[in-house]
Design a protein around this motif. Structure first.
Motif, short mmCIF file in Angstrom:
data_model
loop_
_atom_site.label_atom_id
_atom_site.label_comp_id
_atom_site.label_asym_id
_atom_site.label_seq_id
_atom_site.Cartn_x
_atom_site.Cartn_y
_atom_site.Cartn_z
N LEU A 1 1.09 -1.38 0.07
CA LEU A 1 0.05 -0.02 0.00
C LEU A 1 0.91 1.28 -0.01
CD1 LEU A 1 -2.68 -1.16 2.62
CD2 LEU A 1 -2.76 -1.27 0.11
N ARG A 2 0.55 2.19 -0.68
CA ARG A 2 1.32 3.49 -1.00
C ARG A 2 0.90 4.51 0.17
NH1 ARG A 2 3.63 3.19 -6.02
NH2 ARG A 2 2.86 1.85 -7.39
N GLN A 3 1.11 4.13 1.37
CA GLN A 3 0.70 5.04 2.61
C GLN A 3 1.37 4.63 3.69
OE1 GLN A 3 -3.39 3.31 2.64
NE2 GLN A 3 -3.10 3.74 4.90
N ALA A 4 1.48 5.54 4.68
CA ALA A 4 2.15 5.51 5.82
C ALA A 4 0.93 4.93 6.84
CB ALA A 4 2.74 6.58 6.44
N PHE A 5 1.29 4.55 8.10
CA PHE A 5 0.05 3.91 9.03
C PHE A 5 0.56 4.67 10.44
CE2 PHE A 5 0.13 1.13 5.80
CZ PHE A 5 -0.92 0.52 5.55
N ASP A 6 -0.63 5.30 10.91
CA ASP A 6 -0.39 6.02 12.39
C ASP A 6 -0.92 5.13 13.76
OD1 ASP A 6 0.41 8.17 11.22
OD2 ASP A 6 -1.44 9.15 11.49
N TYR A 7 0.08 5.18 14.52
CA TYR A 7 -0.04 4.39 15.68
C TYR A 7 0.18 5.10 16.88
CZ TYR A 7 -0.33 -0.16 13.14
OH TYR A 7 -0.65 -1.31 12.41
N ARG A 8 -0.59 4.71 17.98
CA ARG A 8 0.01 5.50 19.24
C ARG A 8 0.92 5.03 20.20
NH1 ARG A 8 -2.67 3.29 23.63
NH2 ARG A 8 -4.41 1.71 23.24
N LEU A 9 1.78 5.53 20.58
CA LEU A 9 2.99 4.91 21.64
C LEU A 9 2.45 5.03 23.00
CD1 LEU A 9 5.80 4.03 21.38
CD2 LEU A 9 6.43 6.58 22.03
N PRO A 10 2.39 4.01 23.63
CA PRO A 10 1.80 3.58 25.02
C PRO A 10 2.56 4.53 25.94
CG PRO A 10 1.70 1.70 23.96
CD PRO A 10 2.48 2.69 22.86
N ALA A 11 2.09 5.40 27.02
CA ALA A 11 2.87 5.91 28.06
C ALA A 11 3.89 5.24 28.41
CB ALA A 11 2.31 6.51 29.23
N ALA A 12 4.00 3.99 28.89
CA ALA A 12 5.20 3.22 29.35
C ALA A 12 6.24 3.01 28.29
CB ALA A 12 4.54 1.56 29.51
N LEU A 13 6.04 2.94 27.12
CA LEU A 13 7.06 3.10 26.02
C LEU A 13 7.63 4.49 25.84
CD1 LEU A 13 5.70 0.49 23.38
CD2 LEU A 13 7.40 0.00 25.29
N ALA B 1 7.97 6.78 27.88
CA ALA B 1 8.92 7.20 28.98
C ALA B 1 10.26 7.14 28.56
CB ALA B 1 8.55 6.25 30.20
N ASP B 2 10.55 6.28 27.80
CA ASP B 2 12.08 6.10 27.18
C ASP B 2 12.42 7.15 26.13
OD1 ASP B 2 12.54 4.17 29.28
OD2 ASP B 2 11.96 2.60 27.89
N VAL C 1 1.29 0.82 19.46
CA VAL C 1 2.88 -0.03 19.42
C VAL C 1 3.04 -1.07 20.54
CG1 VAL C 1 5.39 0.39 19.39
CG2 VAL C 1 3.65 2.20 18.06
N GLN C 2 3.60 -2.33 20.17
CA GLN C 2 3.52 -3.13 21.27
C GLN C 2 4.82 -3.37 21.77
OE1 GLN C 2 2.60 -6.55 18.70
NE2 GLN C 2 0.48 -6.67 19.48
N ALA C 3 6.03 -2.73 20.89
CA ALA C 3 7.34 -2.92 21.49
C ALA C 3 8.44 -2.07 20.40
CB ALA C 3 7.90 -4.39 21.29
N VAL C 4 9.32 -1.42 21.14
CA VAL C 4 10.29 -0.58 20.47
C VAL C 4 11.61 -1.56 20.50
CG1 VAL C 4 11.79 1.27 20.26
CG2 VAL C 4 9.16 1.61 21.16
N LEU C 5 11.97 -1.81 19.21
CA LEU C 5 13.14 -3.07 19.13
C LEU C 5 14.47 -2.40 19.41
CD1 LEU C 5 11.52 -5.21 16.34
CD2 LEU C 5 11.04 -5.33 18.91
#
Length: 758
Positions: free
Chosen positions: A32-44, A46-47, A86-90
């Motif tokens: 797909l020719r588009q970007a996707f928006d996700y929210r970053l949980p507060a716990a993630l 914090a870093d 977002v589930q995890a920042v890798l």
């Protein structure tokens, strides 16, 4: 309950500000020719907010994907309630360094490919799946105190152990297994040192950075070869200014020593602790290239190509990214390999069609390499005996600096080329009597003959001798090739196979005959003509097994009378000292091609194949069979050389406004129903005509192969004299085409700067 005080909530909210939601705009591995928006949980969050280029793991539909951060979005593109977390920042840092990240964005935009899919294809498979970018450093091999005290010649009766001892002594911090393997040091030699208590494996602390002292001293493992004056001038020009972006085009006839120029041009780069990226067109060229570079330099060399396992590719990628590897050699996708300290990019055989990706993400490795060098602010050296017309035009315009090697290295003479007019002559196994005599004389002297036929299989057509029926592919507008072992009709376009029929389906005759010759049939036909002579067939079928090409090359290099029969695999960069005669049975292919690049490709191929003859002290000869001996291309190419032929073709292109004088983009569409791709591209053509801007729409028309793999194919060619106007049109046209209902009924693509119109 106390009474509610009016305005209290308003005053409290004014004192305690609300926490703003952090929104990340991501590139997902999606068409797909588009970007996707996700929210970053507060716990993630914090870093800190992840930087652009950092990998995150997110839910997408019912699956989990690894995405790359593009930016922090001020406002979401959808309602906040629909944003998934977002589930995890890798990663704690971007996957790609800044210049390479800019290159990735530019490449996806220039070639009009979905950004998420483009970024995904630039990374190794295991990185796309979330593997860590770094791993705990492996133990390294170091000399023990006893090993350090050993004299330099203390192992002269065990040369492999002595080489391993010398390597470890030159690198007192130690070397990892993978690095030692890249340097040609085997595990057996290391274990032997360990058994003698001269060396051992020890753990090292993480984060040991490689710097200017990264490579062993002395850097050279063998002395450089002596250069002639042309080579000296080329090397001096490149190393004269290694700071900043400088594109060089090295045009050297076959056998002129271009590789030695590469080797000596990279010496000062490596001496500064910087890295060199070398791109080659084919996997088959990498073993000999790696061997030569390893023999010259003692720094680690890693290889990147599609023949590696996912784990091997990741290890090589990490080694380049962390700065452990001094030289990185790879095919076109290696152009996206991150380097810790980039210093020079080399593109060998820059004209080769293999540098253009023909499916999916249709980038050109050579052009991307030049853009990368510009962004990295380093030199780039393009080399070829037969440069692409685009490269020659860039040199003529002053955008590239031209270096020329007009004579062969080491005093070898260029081969003489002779046209063999086959009109009216009886051919035996496709060869004229004069060719037979020349082959006999060459083999009698204990020399080798190379017969070039760019058509694998036994025969290109299976025909009924009684009624003229010809076997066809059930899924393509093409004739399947007859193969011998095992007997089968194999379509080289869609891959389908079927057993050859025993009788003609039209008339019932059993007189079915192979028509024409492929490499298999030529091999069979030459065996009785030259009994007792070794025949080596080199094509995709005979070298399919891992290591088979290297084994065959080793047998060829043993010397002795032999015949080499092969496709273009033999024409690219190989050095055959014993080959003194090259035979080209069909020199007319490409003269009347439907593709305007046909004459250019034919000229390049003839020069490259001819260059395999007479590369050592013995003179070489080339015999080219043709039905068109008076053709102007032959007259100019053989009489005045490739440069004159290229000038003639450039003049023709300028008259027609074709590349490099003009610029093209090819829209392809296909579907199981013939009317669907035609209707889709008709909409595109009408839009182009309405917008104007100097962009012409040629078509839509059926593709040269109108039906392939069961799909009906239609093309629309866009042409413009100005590159910027063409790209401005594509920037609006391509997203608009994506929104059309008809786009969901066809499979379509855009090919910017197409190299093939088929």
């Amino acid at each position: 309950m106390p009474a509610r005080v009016p305005g209290l909530r308003k005053r409290v909210s004014a004192v305690v500000p609300s926490r703003r939601m952090t929104i990340l705009r991501l590139a997902l591995p999606s068409p797909l020719r588009q970007a996707f928006d996700y929210r970053l949980p507060a716990a993630l969050a914090a870093d800190g907010v992840p930087a652009a280029g950092v990998r995150v793991r997110v839910p997408f539909g019912r699956q989990q994907l690894v995405a790359l951060v593009l930016e922090e979005a001020a406002e979401p593109a959808v309602a906040e309630a629909k944003l998934r977390p977002v589930q995890a920042v890798l990663d704690d840092a971007p996957v790609l360094p800044p210049a390479l990240w800019r290159l990735a964005l530019w490449t996806a935009h220039y070639y009009q490919h979905p950004l998420g899919d483009a970024l995904s294809q630039m990374l190794p498979v295991l990185v796309r799946q979330g593997e860590p970018l770094r791993v705990e450093p492996a133990p390294v091999w170091r000399l023990t105190p006893r090993g350090l005290a050993l004299a330099d010649d203390g192992l002269q009766r065990a040369p492999r152990q002595q080489a391993a001892h010398a390597m470890l002594k030159a690198h007192p911090d130690g070397l990892a297994d993978a690095t030692l393997k890249g340097l040609g040091i085997g595990r057996e030699a290391l274990q032997a040192l360990a058994d003698k208590e001269l060396a051992g494996r020890v753990a090292v602390a993480a984060g040991r950075a490689a710097g200017a002292d990264a490579w062993p001293v002395p850097l050279l493992a063998e002395a450089a070869l002596a250069l002639n004056d042309e080579q000296q001038a080329a090397v001096a020009a490149v190393i004269g200014d290694l700071r900043g972006f400088h594109p060089w085009l090295l045009q050297g006839i076959t056998g002129s020593g271009k590789t030695e120029v590469y080797l000596q041009a990279m010496a000062p780069v490596l001496a500064e602790g910087r890295q060199v990226l070398v791109l080659v067109p084919e996997i088959g060229l990498t073993p000999q290239t790696v061997a030569r570079f390893q023999a010259r330099y003692r720094c680690p060399v890693v290889v990147l190509h599609s023949g590696l396992t996912d784990r091997e590719r990741l290890q090589a990628w990490r080694s380049a990214r962390e700065g452990e590897a001094g030289i990185v050699i790879g095919t076109r996708s290696a152009v996206f390999t991150p380097l810790a300290r980039p210093g020079l990019i080399i593109v060998d055989e820059e004209h080769d069609l293999s540098f253009k990706q023909q499916e999916g993400f249709r980038y050109h490795g050579r052009d991307v390499a030049v853009r990368r060098a510009q962004l990295e602010d380093i030199p780039v050296l393009l080399g070829s005996a037969t440069p692409a017309l685009e490269s020659l035009a860039n040199a003529a315009a002053g955008r590239y600096r031209l270096l020329t090697l007009a004579r062969r290295a080491g005093g070898a003479r260029s081969p003489g080329v002779r046209l063999i007019d086959v009109r009216g002559h009886r051919l035996v196994e496709g060869l004229a009597p004069a060719v037979h005599e020349a082959m006999k004389a060459t083999l009698a002297r204990g020399e080798q003959v190379l017969v070039f036929l760019n058509r694998r299989g036994y025969a290109p057509v299976l025909m009924c001798h009684d009624c003229g029926w010809q076997a066809g592919c059930q899924r393509c507008d093409a004739r399947p090739t007859l193969h011998r072992d095992p007997p089968r009709l194999h379509c080289h376009h869609c891959g389908s196979e079927q057993r050859p029929p025993r009788q003609c389906p039209d008339c019932g005759s059993t007189d079915l005959r192979p028509v024409g010759a492929g490499t298999e049939r030529l091999e069979d036909g030459l065996a009785p003509l030259f009994p007792g002579v070794a025949i080596h067939r080199v094509d995709r079928d005979s070298t399919r097994r891992k290591g088979s090409l290297q084994a065959m090359m080793a047998r060829i290099h043993e010397g002795g009378a032999a015949i080499l029969v092969g496709t273009q695999m033999l024409a690219k960069g190989h050095h055959f000292p014993a080959v003194t005669l090259v035979v080209i049975p069909d020199g007319d292919g490409g003269l009347f091609s439907a593709d305007f690049r046909g004459p250019e490709r034919l000229a390049q191929q003839l020069v490259q194949v001819s260059g395999r003859a007479g590369r050592a002290e013995r003179p070489g000869q080339v015999l080219l069979q043709t039905h068109q001996p008076e053709h102007p291309l032959f007259a100019v190419l053989l009489g005045q050389g490739y440069s004159a032929c290229a000038r003639m073709l450039l003049e023709e292109r300028a008259l027609l406004g074709l590349p490099p004088s003009g610029h093209l983009a090819l829209l392809r569409a296909e579907a199981t129903r013939a009317e669907l791709p035609l209707a889709f591209l008709q909409q595109a053509a009408m839009t182009v005509l309405q917008q104007g801007g100097g962009v012409q729409a040629w078509g839509p028309v059926p593709a040269p192969m109108a039906r392939k793999a069961g799909m009906h194919r239609v093309h629309l060619l866009l042409k413009c004299d100005d590159r910027r106007r063409l790209h401005a049109l594509l920037a609006t046209l391509v997203p608009w085409l994506d929104t059309l209902p008809a786009a969901r009924q066809v499979r379509w693509s855009v090919d910017v700067d197409p190299q093939e119109l088929g």
